[in-house]
Design a protein around this motif. Sequence first.
Motif, PDB file in Angstrom:
ATOM      1  N   LYS A   2       0.846  -1.198   0.000  1.00 29.53           N
ATOM      2  CA  LYS A   2       0.000   0.000   0.000  1.00 29.53           C
ATOM      3  C   LYS A   2       0.877   1.242   0.000  1.00 29.53           C
ATOM      4  CE  LYS A   2      -4.420  -1.129   1.853  1.00 29.53           C
ATOM      5  NZ  LYS A   2      -5.466  -0.658   2.709  1.00 29.53           N
ATOM      6  N   LEU A   3       0.542   2.177  -0.913  1.00 28.96           N
ATOM      7  CA  LEU A   3       1.291   3.417  -1.033  1.00 28.96           C
ATOM      8  C   LEU A   3       0.344   4.598  -1.080  1.00 28.96           C
ATOM      9  CD1 LEU A   3       3.851   2.418  -3.813  1.00 28.96           C
ATOM     10  CD2 LEU A   3       4.258   2.522  -1.375  1.00 28.96           C
ATOM     11  N   ILE A   4       0.852   5.753  -0.670  1.00 27.79           N
ATOM     12  CA  ILE A   4       0.130   7.016  -0.808  1.00 27.79           C
ATOM     13  C   ILE A   4       0.821   7.784  -1.926  1.00 27.79           C
ATOM     14  CG2 ILE A   4      -0.527   9.179   0.302  1.00 27.79           C
ATOM     15  CD1 ILE A   4      -0.242   7.693   3.003  1.00 27.79           C
ATOM     16  N   LEU A   5       0.063   8.138  -2.961  1.00 29.08           N
ATOM     17  CA  LEU A   5       0.650   8.857  -4.090  1.00 29.08           C
ATOM     18  C   LEU A   5       0.889  10.317  -3.722  1.00 29.08           C
ATOM     19  CD1 LEU A   5      -1.441   7.424  -7.047  1.00 29.08           C
ATOM     20  CD2 LEU A   5       0.838   6.762  -6.310  1.00 29.08           C
ATOM     21  N   LYS A   6       2.076  10.820  -4.063  1.00 26.86           N
ATOM     22  CA  LYS A   6       2.425  12.211  -3.803  1.00 26.86           C
ATOM     23  C   LYS A   6       2.126  13.094  -5.010  1.00 26.86           C
ATOM     24  CE  LYS A   6       6.317  12.930  -1.577  1.00 26.86           C
ATOM     25  NZ  LYS A   6       7.755  12.803  -1.225  1.00 26.86           N
ATOM     26  N   GLU A   7       1.870  12.476  -6.169  1.00 27.04           N
ATOM     27  CA  GLU A   7       1.499  13.209  -7.375  1.00 27.04           C
ATOM     28  C   GLU A   7       0.671  12.289  -8.253  1.00 27.04           C
ATOM     29  OE1 GLU A   7       5.099  12.850 -10.451  1.00 27.04           O
ATOM     30  OE2 GLU A   7       5.660  13.883  -8.611  1.00 27.04           O
ATOM     31  N   ASP A   8       0.033  12.835  -9.275  1.00 23.19           N
ATOM     32  CA  ASP A   8      -0.772  12.036 -10.194  1.00 23.19           C
ATOM     33  C   ASP A   8       0.135  11.090 -10.977  1.00 23.19           C
ATOM     34  OD1 ASP A   8      -2.775  13.659  -9.293  1.00 23.19           O
ATOM     35  OD2 ASP A   8      -3.077  14.718 -11.183  1.00 23.19           O
ATOM     36  N   VAL A   9      -0.282   9.828 -11.072  1.00 25.23           N
ATOM     37  CA  VAL A   9       0.443   8.832 -11.850  1.00 25.23           C
ATOM     38  C   VAL A   9      -0.548   8.246 -12.849  1.00 25.23           C
ATOM     39  CG1 VAL A   9       1.734   6.665 -11.796  1.00 25.23           C
ATOM     40  CG2 VAL A   9       1.973   8.285  -9.913  1.00 25.23           C
ATOM     41  N   ALA A  10      -0.257   8.417 -14.136  1.00 22.02           N
ATOM     42  CA  ALA A  10      -1.167   7.956 -15.184  1.00 22.02           C
ATOM     43  C   ALA A  10      -1.407   6.457 -15.066  1.00 22.02           C
ATOM     44  CB  ALA A  10      -0.590   8.290 -16.554  1.00 22.02           C
ATOM     45  N   GLY A  11      -2.661   6.064 -15.124  1.00 23.65           N
ATOM     46  CA  GLY A  11      -3.018   4.660 -15.064  1.00 23.65           C
ATOM     47  C   GLY A  11      -3.051   4.070 -13.674  1.00 23.65           C
ATOM     48  N   LEU A  12      -2.674   4.849 -12.658  1.00 28.66           N
ATOM     49  CA  LEU A  12      -2.635   4.318 -11.301  1.00 28.66           C
ATOM     50  C   LEU A  12      -3.559   5.094 -10.370  1.00 28.66           C
ATOM     51  CD1 LEU A  12      -1.380   2.254  -9.399  1.00 28.66           C
ATOM     52  CD2 LEU A  12       0.470   3.846  -8.992  1.00 28.66           C
ATOM     53  N   GLY A  13      -3.424   6.417 -10.338  1.00 24.94           N
ATOM     54  CA  GLY A  13      -4.261   7.201  -9.451  1.00 24.94           C
ATOM     55  C   GLY A  13      -3.828   8.648  -9.388  1.00 24.94           C
ATOM     56  N   TYR A  14      -4.486   9.380  -8.522  1.00 21.11           N
ATOM     57  CA  TYR A  14      -4.246  10.810  -8.376  1.00 21.11           C
ATOM     58  C   TYR A  14      -3.537  11.092  -7.059  1.00 21.11           C
ATOM     59  CZ  TYR A  14      -7.483  11.175 -12.251  1.00 21.11           C
ATOM     60  OH  TYR A  14      -8.086  11.044 -13.466  1.00 21.11           O
ATOM     61  N   LYS A  15      -3.069  12.320  -6.916  1.00 19.63           N
ATOM     62  CA  LYS A  15      -2.358  12.730  -5.711  1.00 19.63           C
ATOM     63  C   LYS A  15      -3.212  12.433  -4.481  1.00 19.63           C
ATOM     64  CE  LYS A  15      -0.255  16.650  -3.464  1.00 19.63           C
ATOM     65  NZ  LYS A  15       0.033  18.051  -3.470  1.00 19.63           N
ATOM     66  N   ASP A  16      -2.583  11.930  -3.436  1.00 21.50           N
ATOM     67  CA  ASP A  16      -3.187  11.594  -2.146  1.00 21.50           C
ATOM     68  C   ASP A  16      -4.102  10.371  -2.185  1.00 21.50           C
ATOM     69  OD1 ASP A  16      -1.810  13.629  -0.910  1.00 21.50           O
ATOM     70  OD2 ASP A  16      -3.453  15.065  -1.088  1.00 21.50           O
ATOM     71  N   ASP A  17      -4.116   9.620  -3.274  1.00 23.44           N
ATOM     72  CA  ASP A  17      -4.854   8.357  -3.305  1.00 23.44           C
ATOM     73  C   ASP A  17      -4.021   7.282  -2.617  1.00 23.44           C
ATOM     74  OD1 ASP A  17      -6.939   9.454  -4.698  1.00 23.44           O
ATOM     75  OD2 ASP A  17      -6.458   8.502  -6.612  1.00 23.44           O
ATOM     76  N   VAL A  18      -4.695   6.368  -1.924  1.00 27.90           N
ATOM     77  CA  VAL A  18      -4.024   5.208  -1.344  1.00 27.90           C
ATOM     78  C   VAL A  18      -4.246   4.067  -2.325  1.00 27.90           C
ATOM     79  CG1 VAL A  18      -3.920   3.613   0.603  1.00 27.90           C
ATOM     80  CG2 VAL A  18      -4.435   6.032   0.995  1.00 27.90           C
ATOM     81  N   VAL A  19      -3.143   3.528  -2.867  1.00 25.42           N
ATOM     82  CA  VAL A  19      -3.242   2.501  -3.898  1.00 25.42           C
ATOM     83  C   VAL A  19      -2.489   1.247  -3.472  1.00 25.42           C
ATOM     84  CG1 VAL A  19      -3.518   4.143  -5.788  1.00 25.42           C
ATOM     85  CG2 VAL A  19      -1.239   3.440  -5.128  1.00 25.42           C
ATOM     86  N   GLN A  34      10.130   9.579  -5.886  1.00 24.65           N
ATOM     87  CA  GLN A  34       9.351  10.478  -5.018  1.00 24.65           C
ATOM     88  C   GLN A  34       7.911  10.662  -5.491  1.00 24.65           C
ATOM     89  OE1 GLN A  34      10.812  11.800  -2.137  1.00 24.65           O
ATOM     90  NE2 GLN A  34      12.489  10.464  -2.717  1.00 24.65           N
ATOM     91  N   LYS A  35       7.352   9.654  -6.154  1.00 23.81           N
ATOM     92  CA  LYS A  35       5.964   9.715  -6.597  1.00 23.81           C
ATOM     93  C   LYS A  35       5.017   9.138  -5.539  1.00 23.81           C
ATOM     94  CE  LYS A  35       7.088   9.456 -11.493  1.00 23.81           C
ATOM     95  NZ  LYS A  35       6.583  10.674 -12.026  1.00 23.81           N
ATOM     96  N   ALA A  36       5.563   8.417  -4.562  1.00 23.31           N
ATOM     97  CA  ALA A  36       4.722   7.795  -3.539  1.00 23.31           C
ATOM     98  C   ALA A  36       5.529   7.551  -2.272  1.00 23.31           C
ATOM     99  CB  ALA A  36       4.166   6.463  -4.051  1.00 23.31           C
ATOM    100  N   VAL A  37       4.793   7.355  -1.168  1.00 24.19           N
ATOM    101  CA  VAL A  37       5.397   6.964   0.104  1.00 24.19           C
ATOM    102  C   VAL A  37       4.623   5.766   0.632  1.00 24.19           C
ATOM    103  CG1 VAL A  37       6.252   9.254   0.718  1.00 24.19           C
ATOM    104  CG2 VAL A  37       3.971   8.581   1.415  1.00 24.19           C
ATOM    105  N   ILE A  38       5.255   4.997   1.506  1.00 21.06           N
ATOM    106  CA  ILE A  38       4.610   3.821   2.091  1.00 21.06           C
ATOM    107  C   ILE A  38       3.465   4.282   2.998  1.00 21.06           C
ATOM    108  CG2 ILE A  38       4.947   1.862   3.631  1.00 21.06           C
ATOM    109  CD1 ILE A  38       7.805   1.671   2.549  1.00 21.06           C
ATOM    110  N   ALA A  39       2.337   3.587   2.897  1.00 19.69           N
ATOM    111  CA  ALA A  39       1.142   3.956   3.653  1.00 19.69           C
ATOM    112  C   ALA A  39       1.194   3.360   5.054  1.00 19.69           C
ATOM    113  CB  ALA A  39      -0.110   3.497   2.913  1.00 19.69           C
TER     114      ALA A  39
END
Length: 147
Positions: A2-19, A34-39
């Motif tokens: 599980k990660l928290i996105l720090k910016e929009d990633v095409a095909g995955l999700g938007y900023k602050d989404d937990v994916v 630096q596109k995501a951090v561990i949730a």
Amino acid sequence: MKLILKEDVAGLGYKDDVVEVKSGYGRNYLIPTQKAVIASPSALKVLAENQRQRAHKLAKIKADAEATAAALKDVKLTIGAKTSSTGTIFGSVNAMQVADALEKLGHNIDRKLIVLKEPVKEVGEYVATIKLHKEVTAEVPFEVVAE
């Protein structure tokens, strides 16, 4: 993983989404770039607090995106391209040319937000989708004509 996105990633999700992603994709690409951090539990608490504080800003951003979509609703573009005698374009029409045509009409749209469903390689009528917000999209018809 599980990660928290720090910016929009095409095909995955938007900023602050937990994916949820595969661990290799997270460890080898998303975290080092630096596109995501561990949730972790503490990161999720910080995210919830930040989202609570930004709720009114996000509502304004969405309202601005909806206003832009309403303004683009009646827009019809004409893009000129050099063509052969059979109507085939030399090269293709891309998002940058659509963005330039919109800018001439007074709509400043970033070319990265414009999505063309198929490559435009012939004269004809097409539709460009503009992703203004994660919940707001606008469709702009455009015609490619021979110069």
